[in-house]
Design a protein around this motif. Structure first.
Motif, mmCIF file in Angstrom:
data_model
loop_
_atom_site.group_PDB
_atom_site.id
_atom_site.type_symbol
_atom_site.label_atom_id
_atom_site.label_comp_id
_atom_site.label_asym_id
_atom_site.label_seq_id
_atom_site.Cartn_x
_atom_site.Cartn_y
_atom_site.Cartn_z
ATOM 1 N N PHE A 59 25.298 -44.632 -17.921
ATOM 2 C CA PHE A 59 23.905 -45.026 -17.763
ATOM 3 C C PHE A 59 23.711 -45.818 -16.481
ATOM 4 N N GLN A 60 24.711 -46.671 -16.171
ATOM 5 C CA GLN A 60 24.610 -47.431 -14.927
ATOM 6 C C GLN A 60 24.679 -46.502 -13.729
ATOM 7 N N LEU A 61 25.453 -45.421 -13.871
ATOM 8 C CA LEU A 61 25.588 -44.465 -12.769
ATOM 9 C C LEU A 61 24.253 -43.823 -12.453
ATOM 10 N N LEU A 62 23.502 -43.466 -13.517
ATOM 11 C CA LEU A 62 22.251 -42.739 -13.289
ATOM 12 C C LEU A 62 21.067 -43.657 -13.074
ATOM 13 N N TYR A 63 21.268 -44.955 -13.324
ATOM 14 C CA TYR A 63 20.110 -45.863 -13.276
ATOM 15 C C TYR A 63 19.423 -45.913 -11.921
ATOM 16 N N PRO A 64 20.165 -45.994 -10.794
ATOM 17 C CA PRO A 64 19.440 -46.123 -9.513
ATOM 18 C C PRO A 64 18.533 -44.933 -9.226
ATOM 19 N N LYS A 65 18.992 -43.728 -9.644
ATOM 20 C CA LYS A 65 18.213 -42.559 -9.270
ATOM 21 C C LYS A 65 17.124 -42.248 -10.287
ATOM 22 N N THR A 66 17.421 -42.395 -11.567
ATOM 23 C CA THR A 66 16.492 -41.911 -12.586
ATOM 24 C C THR A 66 16.002 -42.984 -13.543
ATOM 25 N N GLY A 67 16.390 -44.234 -13.328
ATOM 26 C CA GLY A 67 15.861 -45.289 -14.181
ATOM 27 C C GLY A 67 16.458 -45.285 -15.568
ATOM 28 N N VAL A 68 15.718 -45.868 -16.502
ATOM 29 C CA VAL A 68 16.259 -46.086 -17.832
ATOM 30 C C VAL A 68 16.286 -44.806 -18.636
ATOM 31 N N THR A 69 15.256 -43.956 -18.503
ATOM 32 C CA THR A 69 15.172 -42.771 -19.353
ATOM 33 C C THR A 69 15.956 -41.609 -18.793
ATOM 34 N N GLY A 70 16.539 -41.765 -17.596
ATOM 35 C CA GLY A 70 17.227 -40.659 -16.950
ATOM 36 C C GLY A 70 18.254 -39.970 -17.816
ATOM 37 N N PRO A 125 29.864 -43.910 -22.659
ATOM 38 C CA PRO A 125 30.116 -45.213 -22.062
ATOM 39 C C PRO A 125 28.933 -45.717 -21.268
ATOM 40 N N GLU A 126 28.808 -47.020 -21.230
ATOM 41 C CA GLU A 126 27.682 -47.664 -20.574
ATOM 42 C C GLU A 126 27.663 -47.341 -19.082
ATOM 43 N N GLU A 127 28.867 -47.090 -18.548
ATOM 44 C CA GLU A 127 28.941 -46.845 -17.098
ATOM 45 C C GLU A 127 28.166 -45.601 -16.695
ATOM 46 N N LYS A 130 40.705 -52.257 -6.688
ATOM 47 C CA LYS A 130 39.408 -52.900 -6.536
ATOM 48 C C LYS A 130 38.292 -51.925 -6.855
ATOM 49 N N GLY A 131 38.515 -50.645 -6.458
ATOM 50 C CA GLY A 131 37.427 -49.706 -6.670
ATOM 51 C C GLY A 131 37.387 -49.154 -8.086
ATOM 52 N N GLY A 132 38.386 -49.498 -8.869
ATOM 53 C CA GLY A 132 38.443 -48.864 -10.189
ATOM 54 C C GLY A 132 37.854 -49.724 -11.288
ATOM 55 N N SER A 133 36.748 -50.394 -11.020
ATOM 56 C CA SER A 133 36.230 -51.340 -12.018
ATOM 57 C C SER A 133 35.810 -50.682 -13.334
ATOM 58 N N PRO A 134 35.285 -49.435 -13.331
ATOM 59 C CA PRO A 134 34.935 -48.881 -14.643
ATOM 60 C C PRO A 134 36.144 -48.744 -15.539
ATOM 61 N N LEU A 135 37.280 -48.361 -14.931
ATOM 62 C CA LEU A 135 38.460 -48.195 -15.774
ATOM 63 C C LEU A 135 39.327 -49.431 -15.777
ATOM 64 N N GLY A 136 38.898 -50.409 -14.938
ATOM 65 C CA GLY A 136 39.482 -51.742 -14.883
ATOM 66 C C GLY A 136 40.898 -51.931 -15.412
ATOM 67 N N ALA A 137 40.912 -52.391 -16.651
ATOM 68 C CA ALA A 137 42.195 -52.831 -17.188
ATOM 69 C C ALA A 137 43.166 -51.672 -17.347
ATOM 70 N N GLY A 138 42.627 -50.513 -17.639
ATOM 71 C CA GLY A 138 43.520 -49.372 -17.837
ATOM 72 C C GLY A 138 44.318 -49.075 -16.595
ATOM 73 N N LEU A 139 43.635 -49.187 -15.453
ATOM 74 C CA LEU A 139 44.330 -48.920 -14.199
ATOM 75 C C LEU A 139 45.429 -49.938 -13.961
ATOM 76 N N VAL A 140 45.100 -51.196 -14.308
ATOM 77 C CA VAL A 140 46.109 -52.240 -14.107
ATOM 78 C C VAL A 140 47.377 -51.883 -14.858
ATOM 79 N N VAL A 148 29.879 -49.164 -25.155
ATOM 80 C CA VAL A 148 29.562 -47.767 -25.417
ATOM 81 C C VAL A 148 28.179 -47.723 -26.050
ATOM 82 N N ARG A 149 27.381 -46.754 -25.579
ATOM 83 C CA ARG A 149 26.046 -46.634 -26.173
ATOM 84 C C ARG A 149 26.032 -45.454 -27.120
ATOM 85 N N HIS A 150 25.394 -45.624 -28.265
ATOM 86 C CA HIS A 150 25.349 -44.598 -29.324
ATOM 87 C C HIS A 150 26.742 -44.197 -29.762
ATOM 88 N N GLY A 151 27.707 -45.080 -29.577
ATOM 89 C CA GLY A 151 29.051 -44.836 -30.093
ATOM 90 C C GLY A 151 29.832 -43.778 -29.372
#
Lengths: 249, 227
Positions: free
Chosen positions: A57-68, A53-55, A11-21, A47-50
């Motif tokens: 950016f999501q990790l840093l979003y709460p603390k530093t926003g979009v430009t973090g 991974p998007e995760e 349940k806690g492994g959503s970033p790696l989701g399917a791989g863990l399964v 994936v951003r900029h190739g």
């Protein structure tokens, strides 16, 4: 298949989701086969900029926003350059060149290659789909044929009645023919008897007539014969005289 | 630190740990093994398609006996092509620039083709030493020449790969150094040399793939004529 422990860990492994399964399915630990296999995700992770991974950016979003993350990246690069942790040398130029070529190549040919790979898979699926469709259509056809056969079976009694009628008529005809034949034969035999009787009677008649004539002729004595002949002559003379007289008169 | 231009080709050692094994094993990480699933992801689909296509094209015109070498030739080709292409990245070491490695690949394989030929059909293999239709006078000379060319093949195979890649890497390094040197003095020249570097890198990528292909193709040809 899954233990409760494994499920809660997943349940806690959503970033790696399917791989863990997939990774947590241990290999050959039980006699149960690994089917049904849980499905793979349809698309890869975003994936951003190739590269990143998007995760992240999501990790840093709460603390530093979009430009973090971008500030982090820029700061890191500038720090490494200014402190000469990363030294600019000829490899940097080579890296820039190769990077430019790689980015250009991926941007230009990436979608085509992906579409080609998808097309290969689609062809595989289409082949099997065709087999499945063909099997289904042949089964439907078989069901229709079966229904038709059942309908035919229902009409069987009518068929038997018709056949029965046919046979009865044939028997009747045959019987009548034979009757006719018998009648003819009997009539022929009776006719024969009649003809035989007629013949008998005629023969008796003829025989009787002949006997009567013979006896009459034999009963005529010669003297009687002479007398009758003399009478006939005198009659004839008399007749001749009368006719002569008639003729001259 | 750059001591001389050839220092990029030194076998990398980090704290006395030789890293060449890592460089040699690295291509293995880039090829996922085929999954037991029927439909796989794009990487695997493309990989399978490429391998199938290449094997078919390489071995289409050969006898079934040659097809026994399919695994070896295709995996050799994939290995060399990934080593070469990975070497294009900056700060990487390309094992195929080492003559020792290439001779180690070329000599045993070439020898194997020759021995296979001599074992199975010695007459036909020896007959290859004399091309058809040569005038009688030239026959002795030609046999010697053909024998020498047969023996030279292993060196040619190994040295070809080494020389091409080494030359390419050297050129890239030199022109990149020139660009870097020009950037602070004459930026215009730097632009020109960077364009040159761009074209050269494109060429190098092509050469990397072609050389791998040529290596394997020649081996398959030697095999076909000897099988």
């Amino acid at each position: 298949m899954f233990s409760i422990q494994q499920a809660s860990a997943l349940k806690g492994g959503s970033p790696l989701g399917a791989g863990l399964v997939q990774a947590s399915r241990s290999l050959h630990t039980s006699s149960q086969s690994l089917a049904p296999v849980p499905p793979l995700p349809e698309k890869g992770g975003k994936v951003r900029h190739g590269l990143i991974p998007e995760e992240f950016f999501q990790l840093l979003y709460p603390k530093t926003g979009v430009t973090g993350p971008y500030m982090l990246g820029t700061g890191l690069i500038l720090y490494m350059l200014s402190k000469e942790i990363y030294v600019i040398n000829h490899e940097t130029i080579a890296a820039l060149t190769i990077g430019a070529i790689a980015v250009y190549g991926i941007k230009k040919f990436g979608p085509d290659v992906a579409a080609f790979a998808d097309k290969l898979n689609e062809e595989k699926v289409a082949q099997f789909q065709e087999v499945k469709d063909h099997a289904m259509s042949s089964l439907v056809q078989a069901i229709e044929n079966e229904k038709k056969e059942q309908w035919r079976v229902d009409g069987r009694s009518m068929l038997f009645d018709a056949k029965r009628n046919n046979v009865a008529m044939m028997l009747e005809t045959n019987y009548r023919e034979r009757l006719h034949m018998v009648t003819n034969e009997v009539k022929r035999r009776l006719d024969y008897q009649i003809a035989l009787q007629n013949l008998h009677r005629r023969m008796e008649l003829e025989h009787m007539v002949n006997w009567v004539e013979k006896s009459v002729i034999s009963s005529i004595s010669p003297q009687q014969e002479k007398e009758s002949i003399a009478k006939c002559i005198t009659d004839l003379k008399a007749l001749a005289k009368t006719t002569q007289a008639k003729a001259t008169a | 630190m750059m001591v001389n231009s050839f220092s990029q080709f030194e076998s990398p050692v980090f704290l006395t740990i030789p890293l060449i094994q890592l460089a040699l094993i690295l291509p293995w990480a880039f090829y996922p093994s085929p999954s037991p699933r029927w439909l796989s992801n794009r990487t695997l689909t493309l990989q399978n398609w490429f391998i199938g296509r290449f094997a078919k094209q390489l071995l289409a015109s050969s006898t079934p006996k040659v097809h026994l070498w399919a695994t070896l030739l295709v995996s050799l080709m994939l290995y060399i092509i990934s080593l070469n292409l990975l070497g294009m990245l900056p700060y990487t070491f390309t094992p195929t620039t080492q003559l020792s490695m290439n001779m180690g690949l070329a000599v045993p394989l070439w020898l194997a083709t020759v021995l296979v030929g001599f074992r199975n059909q010695p007459t036909l293999s020896l007959a290859h030493l004399l091309p058809e239709g040569t005038p009688t006078l030239l026959v002795p000379v030609l046999i010697i020449i053909e024998t020498i060319s047969l023996l030279i093949r292993r060196f040619a195979l190994g040295v070809r790969l080494t020389a091409n890649l080494t030359a390419g890497h050297l050129l890239i390094q030199l022109i990149a150094t020139a660009t870097l040197a020009f950037m602070s003095i004459m930026p215009a020249n730097a632009t020109l040399t960077s364009i040159l570097l761009l074209l050269l890198t494109l060429l190098e990528i092509a050469v990397a793939m072609i050389q791998a292909y040529v290596f394997v193709l020649l081996l398959s040809l030697y095999l076909q004529e000897n099988s």
